[in-house]
Write an enzyme that holds these catalytic residues in place. Structure first.
Site, PDB file in Angstrom:
ATOM      1  N   ALA A   1       0.830  -1.205   0.000  1.00 15.03           N
ATOM      2  CA  ALA A   1       0.000   0.000   0.000  1.00 15.03           C
ATOM      3  C   ALA A   1       0.864   1.254   0.000  1.00 15.03           C
ATOM      4  CB  ALA A   1      -0.901   0.000   1.234  1.00 15.03           C
TER       5      ALA A   1
ATOM      6  N   GLY B   1       4.552   3.625  -1.111  1.00 10.47           N
ATOM      7  CA  GLY B   1       5.128   4.224  -2.313  1.00 10.47           C
ATOM      8  C   GLY B   1       5.934   3.253  -3.159  1.00 10.47           C
TER       9      GLY B   1
ATOM     10  N   LYS C   1       3.861  -0.052  -4.318  1.00  9.02           N
ATOM     11  CA  LYS C   1       2.958   0.171  -5.457  1.00  9.02           C
ATOM     12  C   LYS C   1       3.759   0.241  -6.772  1.00  9.02           C
ATOM     13  CE  LYS C   1      -0.534   3.114  -7.468  1.00  9.02           C
ATOM     14  NZ  LYS C   1      -1.193   4.413  -7.532  1.00  9.02           N
ATOM     15  N   ALA C   2       4.913   0.924  -6.719  1.00 13.91           N
ATOM     16  CA  ALA C   2       5.731   1.047  -7.938  1.00 13.91           C
ATOM     17  C   ALA C   2       6.262  -0.329  -8.372  1.00 13.91           C
ATOM     18  CB  ALA C   2       6.898   2.011  -7.692  1.00 13.91           C
TER      19      ALA C   2
ATOM     20  N   CYS D   1      -2.870  -7.621   6.341  1.00  9.06           N
ATOM     21  CA  CYS D   1      -2.066  -8.481   7.207  1.00  9.06           C
ATOM     22  C   CYS D   1      -0.957  -7.694   7.906  1.00  9.06           C
ATOM     23  CB  CYS D   1      -1.442  -9.556   6.313  1.00  9.06           C
ATOM     24  SG  CYS D   1      -0.208 -10.581   7.091  1.00  9.06           S
TER      25      CYS D   1
ATOM     26  N   ASN E   1       9.053  -5.813   1.519  1.00  7.97           N
ATOM     27  CA  ASN E   1       9.253  -4.377   1.342  1.00  7.97           C
ATOM     28  C   ASN E   1       8.685  -3.543   2.490  1.00  7.97           C
ATOM     29  OD1 ASN E   1       9.274  -1.741  -0.329  1.00  7.97           O
ATOM     30  ND2 ASN E   1       7.082  -2.117  -0.047  1.00  7.97           N
TER      31      ASN E   1
ATOM     32  N   TYR F   1      16.859   1.988  12.652  1.00  7.00           N
ATOM     33  CA  TYR F   1      16.625   1.894  11.198  1.00  7.00           C
ATOM     34  C   TYR F   1      17.903   1.407  10.519  1.00  7.00           C
ATOM     35  CZ  TYR F   1      15.090   3.013   6.456  1.00  7.00           C
ATOM     36  OH  TYR F   1      14.732   2.922   5.125  1.00  7.00           O
TER      37      TYR F   1
ATOM     38  N   LYS G   1      18.465  -2.290   8.613  1.00 11.69           N
ATOM     39  CA  LYS G   1      18.760  -2.405   7.182  1.00 11.69           C
ATOM     40  C   LYS G   1      20.097  -3.123   6.951  1.00 11.69           C
ATOM     41  CE  LYS G   1      14.966  -0.534   5.730  1.00 11.69           C
ATOM     42  NZ  LYS G   1      13.947  -1.394   5.103  1.00 11.69           N
TER      43      LYS G   1
HETATM   44  N1  NAD Z   1      11.444   6.091   0.961  1.00 10.26           N
HETATM   45  C1  NAD Z   1      12.756   6.013   1.135  1.00 10.26           C
HETATM   46  O1  NAD Z   1      13.508   7.015   1.104  1.00 10.26           O
HETATM   47  C2  NAD Z   1      13.406   4.654   1.327  1.00 10.26           C
HETATM   48  C3  NAD Z   1      14.790   4.542   1.124  1.00 10.26           C
HETATM   49  C4  NAD Z   1      15.382   3.300   1.325  1.00 10.26           C
HETATM   50  C5  NAD Z   1      14.642   2.210   1.683  1.00 10.26           C
HETATM   51  N2  NAD Z   1      13.298   2.358   1.867  1.00 10.26           N
HETATM   52  C6  NAD Z   1      12.552   1.165   2.286  1.00 10.26           C
HETATM   53  O2  NAD Z   1      11.561   0.884   1.307  1.00 10.26           O
HETATM   54  C7  NAD Z   1      10.515   0.119   1.913  1.00 10.26           C
HETATM   55  C8  NAD Z   1       9.168   0.694   1.483  1.00 10.26           C
HETATM   56  O3  NAD Z   1       9.014   1.963   2.089  1.00 10.26           O
HETATM   57  P1  NAD Z   1       8.317   3.220   1.390  1.00 10.26           P
HETATM   58  O4  NAD Z   1       9.363   4.239   1.256  1.00 10.26           O
HETATM   59  O5  NAD Z   1       7.525   2.811   0.209  1.00 10.26           O
HETATM   60  O6  NAD Z   1       7.409   3.697   2.613  1.00 10.26           O
HETATM   61  P2  NAD Z   1       5.836   3.692   2.840  1.00 10.26           P
HETATM   62  O7  NAD Z   1       5.640   4.210   4.211  1.00 10.26           O
HETATM   63  O8  NAD Z   1       5.172   4.380   1.701  1.00 10.26           O
HETATM   64  O9  NAD Z   1       5.453   2.135   2.744  1.00 10.26           O
HETATM   65  C9  NAD Z   1       5.624   1.231   3.800  1.00 10.26           C
HETATM   66  C10 NAD Z   1       4.418   0.312   3.800  1.00 10.26           C
HETATM   67  O10 NAD Z   1       4.614  -0.692   4.814  1.00 10.26           O
HETATM   68  C11 NAD Z   1       3.346  -0.908   5.415  1.00 10.26           C
HETATM   69  N3  NAD Z   1       3.484  -1.528   6.730  1.00 10.26           N
HETATM   70  C12 NAD Z   1       3.916  -0.945   7.884  1.00 10.26           C
HETATM   71  N4  NAD Z   1       3.850  -1.809   8.911  1.00 10.26           N
HETATM   72  C13 NAD Z   1       3.369  -2.971   8.406  1.00 10.26           C
HETATM   73  C14 NAD Z   1       3.072  -4.235   8.981  1.00 10.26           C
HETATM   74  N5  NAD Z   1       3.278  -4.476  10.289  1.00 10.26           N
HETATM   75  N6  NAD Z   1       2.579  -5.210   8.179  1.00 10.26           N
HETATM   76  C15 NAD Z   1       2.360  -4.979   6.857  1.00 10.26           C
HETATM   77  N7  NAD Z   1       2.617  -3.795   6.255  1.00 10.26           N
HETATM   78  C16 NAD Z   1       3.124  -2.804   7.025  1.00 10.26           C
HETATM   79  C17 NAD Z   1       2.738   0.484   5.514  1.00 10.26           C
HETATM   80  O11 NAD Z   1       1.343   0.440   5.748  1.00 10.26           O
HETATM   81  C18 NAD Z   1       3.120   1.063   4.168  1.00 10.26           C
HETATM   82  O12 NAD Z   1       2.128   0.824   3.194  1.00 10.26           O
HETATM   83  C19 NAD Z   1      10.791   0.162   3.420  1.00 10.26           C
HETATM   84  O13 NAD Z   1      11.383  -1.059   3.811  1.00 10.26           O
HETATM   85  C20 NAD Z   1      11.772   1.305   3.571  1.00 10.26           C
HETATM   86  O14 NAD Z   1      12.580   1.190   4.713  1.00 10.26           O
HETATM   87  C21 NAD Z   1      12.657   3.541   1.688  1.00 10.26           C
END
Ligand code: NAD
Length: 260
Positions: free
Chosen positions: A14, A16, A19-20, A63, A91, A154, A158
């Site tokens: 759900a 960012g 979805k991509a 879930c 993810n 964090y 990672k």
């Molecule tokens: N956005 C950034 O700059 C960035 C950079 C590096 C890595 N990431 C990693 O990319 C991944 C995706 O993050 P994003 O940036 O799309 O953020 P986001 O917040 O848009 O997406 C994270 C999703 O995880 C879901 N989520 C949270 N807790 C959950 C649970 N207990 N069970 C199921 N789903 C759960 C949230 O509802 C959300 O939809 C993450 O692991 C993040 O650490 C993000």
């Protein structure tokens, strides 16, 4: 792996990046993608994808992936609904600042423990004995190598995902199981996550030369990790400065580190 005709389960679907990734797989003619997320926003994201791709190919499963039994339920659902699982993307993730102790502990559990659950379940459902082989992509972060200030848990989570992926992705294991495991390490990407940890966006704004990437650009790297059969236990870095780079899990490096 050829994506056409394959079935994928994406946690954090759900969000960012999730979805991509789903859109990239559907564009490449995946048979089906199931978004697994704790947020009911996943329903809307699935509806949105159904407007662009055949509706029967997209589903949402509500879930909490931090609960092993509930997460296993998502695997059972996808297997039953679409007949197989070929691609798992762990993810779902979050970021909390060091000031937030309960949030930091939750970050370790979601970003590392749940990725372990998803990797173990992916192996169990896709290995040659119970499935038809497959690929697991674990989403880590550049914070595994260049720690974000004020986000100890964090960064640790990672770095843990990178180590977990390298161990699960040992090529000799792939030969036995037919399941490849790779890690994706993006730098800052424009998603809701940047606004969930207090002060994160402000901190990024102060960093010199740190443009924020689009989720679609990171999804190009994700697709390469899925498609490239040579990659097993590999770590992909995606940054605006150096683009998409792969650090392979080479046998000679592992042999030398085991002598330490
Ligand atoms: N956005 C950034 O700059 C960035 C950079 C590096 C890595 N990431 C990693 O990319 C991944 C995706 O993050 P994003 O940036 O799309 O953020 P986001 O917040 O848009 O997406 C994270 C999703 O995880 C879901 N989520 C949270 N807790 C959950 C649970 N207990 N069970 C199921 N789903 C759960 C949230 O509802 C959300 O939809 C993450 O692991 C993040 O650490 C993000």
């Amino acid at each position: 792996m050829k994506i056409s005709g394959k079935v994928a389960l994406i946690t954090g679907g759900a969000g960012g990046l999730g979805k991509a990734f789903a859109a990239a797989l559907l564009r490449a003619k995946a048979k089906a993608v199931c978004l697994v997320d704790i947020s009911s926003r996943g329903k809307e994201v699935a509806e949105d994808l159904r407007l662009q791709y055949p509706p029967s190919q997209v589903d949402f499963y509500h879930c909490d992936v931090m609960n092993y039994d509930l997460f296993k339920g998502a695997f059972d659902f996808v297997q039953k609904r679409f007949g197989a699982i070929d691609i798992v993307c762990n993810n779902a993730g979050m970021a909390a600042s060091d000031h937030n102790v309960s949030g930091s502990i939750r970050t370790l559990r979601l970003n590392l423990e749940a990725v372990y659950f998803g990797t173990k379940l992916g192996m169990d459902y896709m290995d040659k004995e119970s499935g038809r082989g497959g690929v697991i992509i674990n989403v880590a972060s550049m914070a595994a190598f260049l720690p974000l200030m004020g986000s100890m848990c964090y960064n640790a989570s990672k770095a843990g995902v990178v180590a977990l992926t390298k161990s699960a992705g040992v090529p000799e294991q792939y030969e036995m199981t037919g399941v490849r495991v790779n890690a994706l390490c993006p730098s800052f990407t424009e998603t809701p996550l940047l606004d969930t940890s207090s002060g994160l966006r402000e901190m990024i704004a102060q960093l010199p030369n740190h443009p924020i990437m689009s989720p679609e650009y990171v999804a190009e790297g994700f697709q390469q990790l899925v498609e490239n059969e040579e990659l097993c236990g590999a770590v992909m870095r995606v940054t605006p400065q150096k683009g998409i780079e792969i650090v392979p899990n080479r046998r000679k490096d592992r042999n030398s580190s085991s002598k330490l």
